[in-house]
Design a protein around this motif. Sequence first.
Motif, PDB file in Angstrom:
ATOM      1  N   VAL A  19      36.800 -14.240 109.508  1.00  0.00           N
ATOM      2  CA  VAL A  19      37.579 -14.928 110.534  1.00  0.00           C
ATOM      3  C   VAL A  19      36.657 -15.949 111.196  1.00  0.00           C
ATOM      4  CG1 VAL A  19      38.889 -14.692 112.679  1.00  0.00           C
ATOM      5  CG2 VAL A  19      38.989 -12.876 110.956  1.00  0.00           C
ATOM      6  N   VAL A  20      37.080 -17.230 111.190  1.00  0.00           N
ATOM      7  CA  VAL A  20      36.280 -18.297 111.786  1.00  0.00           C
ATOM      8  C   VAL A  20      37.133 -19.035 112.808  1.00  0.00           C
ATOM      9  CG1 VAL A  20      34.877 -20.355 111.371  1.00  0.00           C
ATOM     10  CG2 VAL A  20      35.050 -18.590 109.592  1.00  0.00           C
ATOM     11  N   ALA A  47      31.941 -23.909 112.535  1.00  0.00           N
ATOM     12  CA  ALA A  47      32.088 -24.256 111.126  1.00  0.00           C
ATOM     13  C   ALA A  47      30.809 -24.020 110.327  1.00  0.00           C
ATOM     14  CB  ALA A  47      32.538 -25.703 110.992  1.00  0.00           C
ATOM     15  N   VAL A  48      29.664 -24.354 110.904  1.00  0.00           N
ATOM     16  CA  VAL A  48      28.394 -24.198 110.188  1.00  0.00           C
ATOM     17  C   VAL A  48      28.152 -22.737 109.836  1.00  0.00           C
ATOM     18  CG1 VAL A  48      25.888 -24.463 110.393  1.00  0.00           C
ATOM     19  CG2 VAL A  48      27.397 -26.284 111.214  1.00  0.00           C
ATOM     20  N   ASP A  49      28.300 -21.850 110.820  1.00  0.00           N
ATOM     21  CA  ASP A  49      28.106 -20.423 110.560  1.00  0.00           C
ATOM     22  C   ASP A  49      29.181 -19.883 109.623  1.00  0.00           C
ATOM     23  OD1 ASP A  49      25.891 -20.467 112.210  1.00  0.00           O
ATOM     24  OD2 ASP A  49      26.941 -19.601 113.929  1.00  0.00           O
ATOM     25  N   LEU A  53      28.478 -17.938 106.121  1.00  0.00           N
ATOM     26  CA  LEU A  53      28.992 -16.586 105.878  1.00  0.00           C
ATOM     27  C   LEU A  53      29.911 -16.545 104.670  1.00  0.00           C
ATOM     28  CD1 LEU A  53      29.707 -15.103 109.412  1.00  0.00           C
ATOM     29  CD2 LEU A  53      28.185 -14.185 107.672  1.00  0.00           C
ATOM     30  N   ALA A  54      30.732 -17.584 104.497  1.00  0.00           N
ATOM     31  CA  ALA A  54      31.640 -17.621 103.345  1.00  0.00           C
ATOM     32  C   ALA A  54      30.849 -17.621 102.043  1.00  0.00           C
ATOM     33  CB  ALA A  54      32.544 -18.844 103.425  1.00  0.00           C
ATOM     34  N   VAL A  66      41.741 -24.533 111.457  1.00  0.00           N
ATOM     35  CA  VAL A  66      41.598 -25.791 110.709  1.00  0.00           C
ATOM     36  C   VAL A  66      41.149 -26.960 111.589  1.00  0.00           C
ATOM     37  CG1 VAL A  66      43.199 -25.120 108.895  1.00  0.00           C
ATOM     38  CG2 VAL A  66      44.060 -26.340 110.909  1.00  0.00           C
ATOM     39  N   LEU A  67      41.232 -26.837 112.904  1.00  0.00           N
ATOM     40  CA  LEU A  67      40.769 -27.886 113.807  1.00  0.00           C
ATOM     41  C   LEU A  67      39.445 -27.519 114.463  1.00  0.00           C
ATOM     42  CD1 LEU A  67      44.171 -28.819 115.462  1.00  0.00           C
ATOM     43  CD2 LEU A  67      42.998 -29.990 113.603  1.00  0.00           C
ATOM     44  N   LEU A  68      38.685 -26.669 113.806  1.00  0.00           N
ATOM     45  CA  LEU A  68      37.436 -26.167 114.332  1.00  0.00           C
ATOM     46  C   LEU A  68      36.404 -27.286 114.424  1.00  0.00           C
ATOM     47  CD1 LEU A  68      36.101 -23.400 115.043  1.00  0.00           C
ATOM     48  CD2 LEU A  68      35.289 -23.354 112.702  1.00  0.00           C
ATOM     49  N   PRO A  69      35.748 -27.442 115.581  1.00  0.00           N
ATOM     50  CA  PRO A  69      34.682 -28.441 115.667  1.00  0.00           C
ATOM     51  C   PRO A  69      33.504 -28.043 114.783  1.00  0.00           C
ATOM     52  CG  PRO A  69      34.973 -27.293 117.777  1.00  0.00           C
ATOM     53  CD  PRO A  69      35.968 -26.737 116.820  1.00  0.00           C
ATOM     54  N   ALA A  70      32.767 -29.020 114.287  1.00  0.00           N
ATOM     55  CA  ALA A  70      31.661 -28.775 113.366  1.00  0.00           C
ATOM     56  C   ALA A  70      30.470 -28.107 114.026  1.00  0.00           C
ATOM     57  CB  ALA A  70      31.214 -30.072 112.711  1.00  0.00           C
ATOM     58  N   GLY A  71      30.268 -28.241 115.312  1.00  0.00           N
ATOM     59  CA  GLY A  71      29.112 -27.769 116.078  1.00  0.00           C
ATOM     60  C   GLY A  71      28.328 -26.606 115.530  1.00  0.00           C
ATOM     61  N   THR A  72      27.147 -26.429 116.052  1.00  0.00           N
ATOM     62  CA  THR A  72      26.277 -25.351 115.591  1.00  0.00           C
ATOM     63  C   THR A  72      26.259 -24.201 116.564  1.00  0.00           C
ATOM     64  OG1 THR A  72      24.380 -26.436 116.596  1.00  0.00           O
ATOM     65  CG2 THR A  72      24.783 -26.813 114.260  1.00  0.00           C
TER      66      THR A  72
END
Length: 72
Positions: A19-20, A47-49, A53-54, A66-72
Amino acid sequence: MNPSDPGEAGAYGPARILVVDDDRDLVEILRLLLEREGHHVISAYNAVDGLALAEAARPDLLILDVLLPAGT
């Protein structure tokens, strides 16, 4: 085994689910519901993590914002 019976993970056993989502409360609710059904849940909050994990965990199912910001 009947996959529609409550408490059963399905004909193939428990699924590995990733789950992301950046909404931590939503992730926790989904985790609780899915684990109650017998699934193994891993989660990420960006998204990075999530991508890492995927690739590492190779989940059976991905639940993704699907609208997740790319941030770390």
